[in-house]
Write a protein that holds these residues in place. Structure first.
Motif, PDB file in Angstrom:
ATOM      1  N   GLU A  41       0.829  -1.198   0.000  1.00  9.88           N
ATOM      2  CA  GLU A  41       0.000   0.000   0.000  1.00  9.88           C
ATOM      3  C   GLU A  41       0.866   1.251   0.000  1.00  9.88           C
ATOM      4  OE1 GLU A  41      -2.625  -0.139   3.323  1.00  9.88           O
ATOM      5  OE2 GLU A  41      -3.993  -1.586   2.376  1.00  9.88           O
ATOM      6  N   GLY A  42       0.313   2.328  -0.576  1.00 15.40           N
ATOM      7  CA  GLY A  42       0.954   3.632  -0.548  1.00 15.40           C
ATOM      8  C   GLY A  42       0.075   4.636   0.163  1.00 15.40           C
ATOM      9  N   TRP A  43       0.541   5.863   0.248  1.00  9.48           N
ATOM     10  CA  TRP A  43      -0.221   6.874   0.995  1.00  9.48           C
ATOM     11  C   TRP A  43      -1.551   7.223   0.332  1.00  9.48           C
ATOM     12  CZ3 TRP A  43      -1.105  11.255  -1.858  1.00  9.48           C
ATOM     13  CH2 TRP A  43      -0.221  11.537  -2.906  1.00  9.48           C
ATOM     14  N   MET A  44      -1.693   6.965  -0.970  1.00 12.72           N
ATOM     15  CA  MET A  44      -2.953   7.262  -1.639  1.00 12.72           C
ATOM     16  C   MET A  44      -4.100   6.371  -1.174  1.00 12.72           C
ATOM     17  SD  MET A  44      -3.231   9.729  -3.978  1.00 12.72           S
ATOM     18  CE  MET A  44      -4.278   9.151  -5.305  1.00 12.72           C
ATOM     19  N   THR A  45      -3.758   5.264  -0.551  1.00 13.23           N
ATOM     20  CA  THR A  45      -4.808   4.373  -0.072  1.00 13.23           C
ATOM     21  C   THR A  45      -5.695   5.053   0.962  1.00 13.23           C
ATOM     22  OG1 THR A  45      -5.232   2.110   0.670  1.00 13.23           O
ATOM     23  CG2 THR A  45      -3.533   3.319   1.861  1.00 13.23           C
ATOM     24  N   TYR A  46      -5.132   6.019   1.702  1.00 11.55           N
ATOM     25  CA  TYR A  46      -5.912   6.727   2.715  1.00 11.55           C
ATOM     26  C   TYR A  46      -6.882   7.718   2.074  1.00 11.55           C
ATOM     27  CZ  TYR A  46      -2.378   4.717   5.752  1.00 11.55           C
ATOM     28  OH  TYR A  46      -1.559   3.832   6.412  1.00 11.55           O
ATOM     29  N   VAL A  47      -6.465   8.325   0.975  1.00 13.27           N
ATOM     30  CA  VAL A  47      -7.355   9.228   0.237  1.00 13.27           C
ATOM     31  C   VAL A  47      -8.524   8.448  -0.340  1.00 13.27           C
ATOM     32  CG1 VAL A  47      -7.508  10.896  -1.648  1.00 13.27           C
ATOM     33  CG2 VAL A  47      -5.381  10.704  -0.314  1.00 13.27           C
ATOM     34  N   VAL A  48      -8.215   7.281  -0.915  1.00 13.94           N
ATOM     35  CA  VAL A  48      -9.255   6.438  -1.499  1.00 13.94           C
ATOM     36  C   VAL A  48     -10.223   5.959  -0.420  1.00 13.94           C
ATOM     37  CG1 VAL A  48      -9.672   4.207  -2.634  1.00 13.94           C
ATOM     38  CG2 VAL A  48      -7.851   5.718  -3.462  1.00 13.94           C
ATOM     39  N   ALA A  49      -9.708   5.576   0.719  1.00 16.19           N
ATOM     40  CA  ALA A  49     -10.563   5.116   1.815  1.00 16.19           C
ATOM     41  C   ALA A  49     -11.461   6.234   2.326  1.00 16.19           C
ATOM     42  CB  ALA A  49      -9.697   4.573   2.955  1.00 16.19           C
ATOM     43  N   PHE A  50     -10.916   7.448   2.422  1.00 18.79           N
ATOM     44  CA  PHE A  50     -11.702   8.583   2.893  1.00 18.79           C
ATOM     45  C   PHE A  50     -12.871   8.865   1.950  1.00 18.79           C
ATOM     46  CE2 PHE A  50     -12.656  13.137   3.007  1.00 18.79           C
ATOM     47  CZ  PHE A  50     -12.829  13.356   4.368  1.00 18.79           C
ATOM     48  N   ALA A  51     -12.647   8.703   0.646  1.00 17.07           N
ATOM     49  CA  ALA A  51     -13.679   9.034  -0.344  1.00 17.07           C
ATOM     50  C   ALA A  51     -14.704   7.928  -0.546  1.00 17.07           C
ATOM     51  CB  ALA A  51     -13.020   9.368  -1.683  1.00 17.07           C
ATOM     52  N   LYS A  52     -14.437   6.739  -0.065  1.00 12.57           N
ATOM     53  CA  LYS A  52     -15.311   5.597  -0.358  1.00 12.57           C
ATOM     54  C   LYS A  52     -16.768   5.813   0.027  1.00 12.57           C
ATOM     55  CE  LYS A  52     -15.850   0.627   0.328  1.00 12.57           C
ATOM     56  NZ  LYS A  52     -15.319  -0.608   0.979  1.00 12.57           N
ATOM     57  N   PRO A  53     -17.085   6.356   1.202  1.00 12.70           N
ATOM     58  CA  PRO A  53     -18.502   6.482   1.568  1.00 12.70           C
ATOM     59  C   PRO A  53     -19.316   7.407   0.668  1.00 12.70           C
ATOM     60  CG  PRO A  53     -17.111   6.607   3.518  1.00 12.70           C
ATOM     61  CD  PRO A  53     -16.198   6.704   2.327  1.00 12.70           C
ATOM     62  N   PHE A  54     -18.668   8.364  -0.011  1.00 10.84           N
ATOM     63  CA  PHE A  54     -19.438   9.324  -0.811  1.00 10.84           C
ATOM     64  C   PHE A  54     -19.108   9.302  -2.296  1.00 10.84           C
ATOM     65  CE2 PHE A  54     -15.628  11.665   0.597  1.00 10.84           C
ATOM     66  CZ  PHE A  54     -15.187  12.223  -0.587  1.00 10.84           C
ATOM     67  N   ARG A  55     -18.104   8.538  -2.704  1.00 14.26           N
ATOM     68  CA  ARG A  55     -17.631   8.582  -4.091  1.00 14.26           C
ATOM     69  C   ARG A  55     -18.742   8.214  -5.079  1.00 14.26           C
ATOM     70  NH1 ARG A  55     -13.054   5.819  -3.418  1.00 14.26           N
ATOM     71  NH2 ARG A  55     -14.231   3.889  -3.376  1.00 14.26           N
ATOM     72  N   MET A  56     -19.314   7.050  -4.957  1.00 12.46           N
ATOM     73  CA  MET A  56     -20.369   6.630  -5.869  1.00 12.46           C
ATOM     74  C   MET A  56     -21.750   7.190  -5.496  1.00 12.46           C
ATOM     75  SD  MET A  56     -18.656   5.262  -8.161  1.00 12.46           S
ATOM     76  CE  MET A  56     -20.059   4.976  -9.218  1.00 12.46           C
ATOM     77  N   PRO A  57     -22.082   7.327  -4.200  1.00 10.42           N
ATOM     78  CA  PRO A  57     -23.378   7.944  -3.882  1.00 10.42           C
ATOM     79  C   PRO A  57     -23.586   9.295  -4.541  1.00 10.42           C
ATOM     80  CG  PRO A  57     -22.513   6.890  -1.932  1.00 10.42           C
ATOM     81  CD  PRO A  57     -21.438   6.775  -2.984  1.00 10.42           C
ATOM     82  N   ASP A  58     -22.572  10.153  -4.522  1.00  7.83           N
ATOM     83  CA  ASP A  58     -22.745  11.467  -5.140  1.00  7.83           C
ATOM     84  C   ASP A  58     -22.859  11.358  -6.652  1.00  7.83           C
ATOM     85  OD1 ASP A  58     -22.722  14.456  -4.686  1.00  7.83           O
ATOM     86  OD2 ASP A  58     -21.137  14.251  -6.172  1.00  7.83           O
ATOM     87  N   PHE A  59     -22.104  10.448  -7.248  1.00  4.84           N
ATOM     88  CA  PHE A  59     -22.170  10.257  -8.697  1.00  4.84           C
ATOM     89  C   PHE A  59     -23.589   9.880  -9.114  1.00  4.84           C
ATOM     90  CE2 PHE A  59     -18.696   8.948 -11.958  1.00  4.84           C
ATOM     91  CZ  PHE A  59     -19.189   9.905 -12.838  1.00  4.84           C
ATOM     92  N   PHE A  60     -24.197   8.950  -8.384  1.00  7.43           N
ATOM     93  CA  PHE A  60     -25.559   8.531  -8.722  1.00  7.43           C
ATOM     94  C   PHE A  60     -26.578   9.609  -8.384  1.00  7.43           C
ATOM     95  CE2 PHE A  60     -23.791   4.164  -8.743  1.00  7.43           C
ATOM     96  CZ  PHE A  60     -24.291   3.761  -9.980  1.00  7.43           C
ATOM     97  N   MET A  61     -26.378  10.334  -7.286  1.00 11.68           N
ATOM     98  CA  MET A  61     -27.311  11.398  -6.944  1.00 11.68           C
ATOM     99  C   MET A  61     -27.328  12.479  -8.015  1.00 11.68           C
ATOM    100  SD  MET A  61     -27.573  13.694  -3.443  1.00 11.68           S
ATOM    101  CE  MET A  61     -27.961  12.266  -2.427  1.00 11.68           C
ATOM    102  N   ILE A  62     -26.160  12.876  -8.489  1.00  6.38           N
ATOM    103  CA  ILE A  62     -26.072  13.871  -9.550  1.00  6.38           C
ATOM    104  C   ILE A  62     -26.735  13.352 -10.827  1.00  6.38           C
ATOM    105  CG2 ILE A  62     -24.483  15.153 -11.036  1.00  6.38           C
ATOM    106  CD1 ILE A  62     -24.645  16.221  -8.209  1.00  6.38           C
ATOM    107  N   SER A  63     -26.608  12.044 -11.088  1.00  2.76           N
ATOM    108  CA  SER A  63     -27.200  11.457 -12.291  1.00  2.76           C
ATOM    109  C   SER A  63     -28.724  11.535 -12.280  1.00  2.76           C
ATOM    110  CB  SER A  63     -26.766   9.989 -12.426  1.00  2.76           C
ATOM    111  OG  SER A  63     -25.363   9.882 -12.575  1.00  2.76           O
ATOM    112  N   GLY A  64     -29.318  11.571 -11.087  1.00  2.34           N
ATOM    113  CA  GLY A  64     -30.771  11.642 -11.009  1.00  2.34           C
ATOM    114  C   GLY A  64     -31.339  13.042 -10.911  1.00  2.34           C
ATOM    115  N   LEU A  65     -30.481  14.060 -10.854  1.00  2.00           N
ATOM    116  CA  LEU A  65     -30.934  15.423 -10.587  1.00  2.00           C
ATOM    117  C   LEU A  65     -31.932  15.960 -11.597  1.00  2.00           C
ATOM    118  CD1 LEU A  65     -27.947  17.612  -9.335  1.00  2.00           C
ATOM    119  CD2 LEU A  65     -30.050  17.021  -8.133  1.00  2.00           C
TER     120      LEU A  65
END
Length: 344
Positions: A41-65
């Motif tokens: 693992e590298g330090w970017m794994t923490y950025v990816v982990a931080f974004a996991k809860p909202f990464r796809m939810p926001d993408f789908f929410m915007i798609s339904g706007l």
């Protein structure tokens, strides 16, 4: 702020949000791919982990706007724009991805095994294309449920998100996990736009709220609570609101125009990032010119985002524009004189 300015701001923040989300998606695939290939693992794994809860939810929410603007159209028009549109790009890029992956698949499982995987992808998408597969399904289901009270549908969708549904099949698993966000974008669109407008009017308060959210997100993710039932739904909704607020602030400042442009072409990036991502990852890991895995992941992400845009510019106006523009033969809408329709 007059109506014209508000409308422009709304369009801008949506593009910023889509740009932010597509980069987070590419970053996730790039980082996990690098770490899997390197076995560390590298330090970017923490950025990816931080974004996991909202990464796809926001993408789908915007798609339904903006769904409310088209959902009452006749089925033929609706299916052409919201189902066949994405279906065309899914099938096309499935074939392209398979062409690159087939040699390795044949080496591992034989010709029949590779062919089986290809055919299975028409009901169970593999690789990075599952979002394109799932989105038209969301559009179809939402229209079919048009006559059901929205609160019933939303509660059912929220219940699906909280249930531990893990069949191993992408479609039911991701449908259960994501539909509530798409449907929320559809039914709460007026509230979401008012929220964005309020953020633009009160940037200081919004920035402070974003700081508080970041702390909550970090505690939940790195404390091991983010995957718990109900917590994941709450973090998804809060995270989507945070991305919207962040994007609204960017639209007010008119900064990071490149991010807005990525949002305007998010599907272009999503369709084509897999090849530059894999190529850059292999090159950097094999040469060893950069020893730090986090930096490698960041470079792979940047190349995977930029290259599809460059390729899109290259094929515009040529006979290869069908890669990102739907040709007339792939349309069923009556009265359309356009030879091509863009990916978005």
């Amino acid at each position: 702020m007059d109506l014209t300015a508000r409308t422009k701001a709304r369009v801008d923040w949506v593009d910023y949000a889509k740009g932010f989300c597509i980069i987070m998606v590419v970053m996730m695939h790039s980082t996990l791919g690098v770490e899997k290939a390197a076995g560390a693992e590298g330090w970017m794994t923490y950025v990816v982990a931080f974004a996991k809860p909202f990464r796809m939810p926001d993408f789908f929410m915007i798609s339904g706007l903006f769904l409310a603007q088209v959902i009452d159209r006749d089925w033929r028009t609706y299916a052409d724009r919201k189902i066949i549109h994405f279906g065309y790009f899914y099938v096309l890029w499935l074939v392209i991805q398979f062409a690159f992956k087939a040699p390795g698949m044949i080496a591992d499982d034989g010709t029949m095994g590779a062919l089986r995987e290809f055919l299975l992808a028409f009901i169970d998408p593999f690789g990075t294309l599952w979002f394109i597969f799932l989105l038209p399904l969301f559009f179809a289901v939402t229209k079919l449920l048009r006559g059901v009270p929205v609160w019933i549908v939303w509660l059912a969708a929220a219940a699906l998100e909280t249930l531990p549904i893990e069949t191993g099949w992408v479609i039911p698993d991701e449908f259960a996990a994501r539909f509530v966000y798409f449907y929320s974008g559809y039914i709460f669109a007026p509230l979401i736009f008012r929220f964005a407008a309020r953020v633009i009017e009160r940037p200081v308060e919004a920035a402070a709220a974003l700081a508080v959210w970041a702390v909550i997100e970090g505690v939940a993710v790195f404390g091991g609570y983010s995957e718990l039932p109900f917590v994941s739904l709450g973090l998804g909704m809060l995270g989507a609101a945070a991305v919207i607020a962040f994007s609204a602030l960017l639209s007010k400042s008119h900064r990071l125009g490149w991010l807005r442009y990525c949002g305007q072409n998010s599907i272009v990036i999503y369709l084509a990032f897999f090849l530059p991502m894999a190529t850059t990852r292999t090159l950097l890991l094999k040469t060893g010119v950069i020893p730090d895995l986090g930096t490698i992941s960041l470079i792979v992400t940047a190349v995977a985002v930029v290259t599809p845009i460059l390729f899109f510019w290259l094929v515009r106006g040529t006979r290869f524009r069908f890669l990102f523009e739907r040709p007339a033969w792939a349309r069923i809408e009556r009265g359309s004189a356009r030879a091509f329709a863009a990916a978005e």
